[in-house]
Scaffold this motif. Sequence first.
Motif, short mmCIF file in Angstrom:
data_model
loop_
_atom_site.label_atom_id
_atom_site.label_comp_id
_atom_site.label_asym_id
_atom_site.label_seq_id
_atom_site.Cartn_x
_atom_site.Cartn_y
_atom_site.Cartn_z
N LEU A 37 42.22 57.50 33.99
CA LEU A 37 41.42 56.33 33.63
C LEU A 37 41.91 55.12 34.41
O LEU A 37 43.04 54.65 34.22
CB LEU A 37 41.52 56.10 32.12
CG LEU A 37 40.91 57.22 31.25
CD1 LEU A 37 41.22 57.00 29.79
CD2 LEU A 37 39.40 57.33 31.49
N HIS A 38 41.05 54.60 35.24
CA HIS A 38 41.43 53.57 36.21
C HIS A 38 41.46 52.17 35.62
O HIS A 38 41.03 51.92 34.50
CB HIS A 38 40.47 53.62 37.41
CG HIS A 38 39.06 53.18 37.10
ND1 HIS A 38 38.69 51.86 37.03
CD2 HIS A 38 37.92 53.90 36.87
CE1 HIS A 38 37.39 51.77 36.78
NE2 HIS A 38 36.90 52.99 36.66
N ASP A 73 46.11 49.83 33.29
CA ASP A 73 45.33 48.60 33.20
C ASP A 73 44.19 48.77 32.20
O ASP A 73 44.44 49.07 31.03
CB ASP A 73 44.85 48.25 34.61
CG ASP A 73 44.24 46.86 34.74
OD1 ASP A 73 43.17 46.63 34.16
OD2 ASP A 73 44.81 46.00 35.44
N TYR A 74 42.93 48.60 32.61
CA TYR A 74 41.80 48.78 31.72
C TYR A 74 41.77 50.19 31.12
O TYR A 74 41.22 50.40 30.05
CB TYR A 74 40.49 48.55 32.46
CG TYR A 74 40.08 47.11 32.64
CD1 TYR A 74 40.91 46.05 32.29
CD2 TYR A 74 38.83 46.80 33.17
CE1 TYR A 74 40.52 44.74 32.47
CE2 TYR A 74 38.42 45.48 33.35
CZ TYR A 74 39.26 44.45 33.00
OH TYR A 74 38.87 43.14 33.16
N GLY A 75 42.34 51.14 31.82
CA GLY A 75 42.34 52.51 31.33
C GLY A 75 43.10 52.66 30.03
O GLY A 75 42.83 53.59 29.26
N ALA A 76 44.06 51.75 29.76
CA ALA A 76 44.82 51.85 28.51
C ALA A 76 43.94 51.62 27.28
O ALA A 76 43.87 52.48 26.40
CB ALA A 76 46.02 50.92 28.54
N PRO A 77 43.24 50.48 27.17
CA PRO A 77 42.39 50.32 25.99
C PRO A 77 41.24 51.31 25.92
O PRO A 77 40.85 51.72 24.82
CB PRO A 77 41.88 48.88 26.10
CG PRO A 77 42.08 48.49 27.52
CD PRO A 77 43.28 49.25 27.99
N VAL A 78 40.72 51.73 27.07
CA VAL A 78 39.68 52.77 27.04
C VAL A 78 40.27 54.07 26.49
O VAL A 78 39.72 54.70 25.58
CB VAL A 78 39.09 52.99 28.44
CG1 VAL A 78 38.13 54.19 28.43
CG2 VAL A 78 38.35 51.74 28.92
N GLY A 79 41.41 54.47 27.02
CA GLY A 79 42.03 55.72 26.59
C GLY A 79 42.53 55.67 25.15
O GLY A 79 42.36 56.63 24.40
N GLY A 86 49.90 49.87 31.69
CA GLY A 86 48.80 49.80 30.74
C GLY A 86 49.31 49.29 29.42
O GLY A 86 50.20 49.90 28.81
N ASN A 87 48.78 48.19 28.92
CA ASN A 87 49.40 47.46 27.81
C ASN A 87 48.89 47.89 26.45
O ASN A 87 47.71 48.20 26.28
CB ASN A 87 49.15 45.97 27.99
CG ASN A 87 50.10 45.14 27.16
OD1 ASN A 87 51.31 45.32 27.25
ND2 ASN A 87 49.57 44.26 26.34
N ALA A 88 49.79 47.86 25.45
CA ALA A 88 49.43 48.09 24.06
C ALA A 88 50.28 47.22 23.12
O ALA A 88 50.33 47.49 21.92
CB ALA A 88 49.60 49.56 23.71
#
Length: 321
Positions: A64-65, A135-141, A160-162
């Motif tokens: 997830l990019h 990056d954006y892939g973190a909240p998507v995933g 990828g942030n949380a």
Amino acid sequence: MKHLLLALMLTTAGTVLPPHAKAEQAPVVAQTPATVYYRSATVDGVKVFYREAGPAGGPVVLLLHGFPASSHMFRNLIPTLADRYRVIAPDYPGFGQSDAPDHTRFAYTFGHYADLVDGLLGQLGAKSYAMYVMDYGAPVGYRLALKHPERVTGLIVQNGNAYDEGLREFWDPIKAYWADGSAKSRDALSGLVTLPTTIFQYTDGVRDVSRISPDNWVHDQALLDRPGNKDIQLDLFYDYRTNVPLYPQFQAFFRERKPPTLIVWGKNDKIFPEEGAHPYLKDLPDAELHILDTGHFALEDKLDEMAPLIRGFLDKQVAKR
């Protein structure tokens, strides 16, 4: 006769090769390069492009990019995994080769992206998967993980942030937009979709910029410059605010499900800095953490370090699940 005697002597005494000669060796068989397929599927009326490689029955690895990239960012990683794993790397709508509907007619939100990726995986028959989130892939995933926690076989987290600790100075202008939603605050973010910022994302914090292909920012900027794409990206900047209240749910997923996790983080990234990496260990104390001397798009200059880490993690933690 002299030649015959010399030959017999060499045979009985053992042949000594001259220094420049090489002993005969078994031929080296080159590994067959993985075949990557470039496909599209229609999900809820939208064409979603994805790259796919590897055996159809292999364990699935979902890539997830981030922004402003696409599945293009995984072009070099995919072949290193595809001998054993079924690798799927989609482009979100508005990115890469996927459709980019007008932002007034399409909800460019992270929740919508998670639903679309979920729909794509359903069409592809991917019932469980390890996720590489960046990056954006973190909240998507992670939104996808909240929908189907039982399907997640592992996590590879790269910048990828949380956690609140990972949203530092870079985010201040974006937080101002979150606070008032005004046209003025929206316009103030216009520079984030320009070429200098795109180049910055690929080169800042990188020790040897000659390892970074300029094709990256040429590719990404051409897509950012498409008519209407600026508004798509500004909509997403605003919607990112909806991810932050979900951080406690993401963290609860980590604690409760304890997915095997590998964290590979570029420590010089100003967008998602190193401060966002370490809090994962509070909820995932068994996670494997590697802090790399690079920036935001770590795969571009650290693939030689990252690929063995990723492959080793998948082979140990995911392949037999």
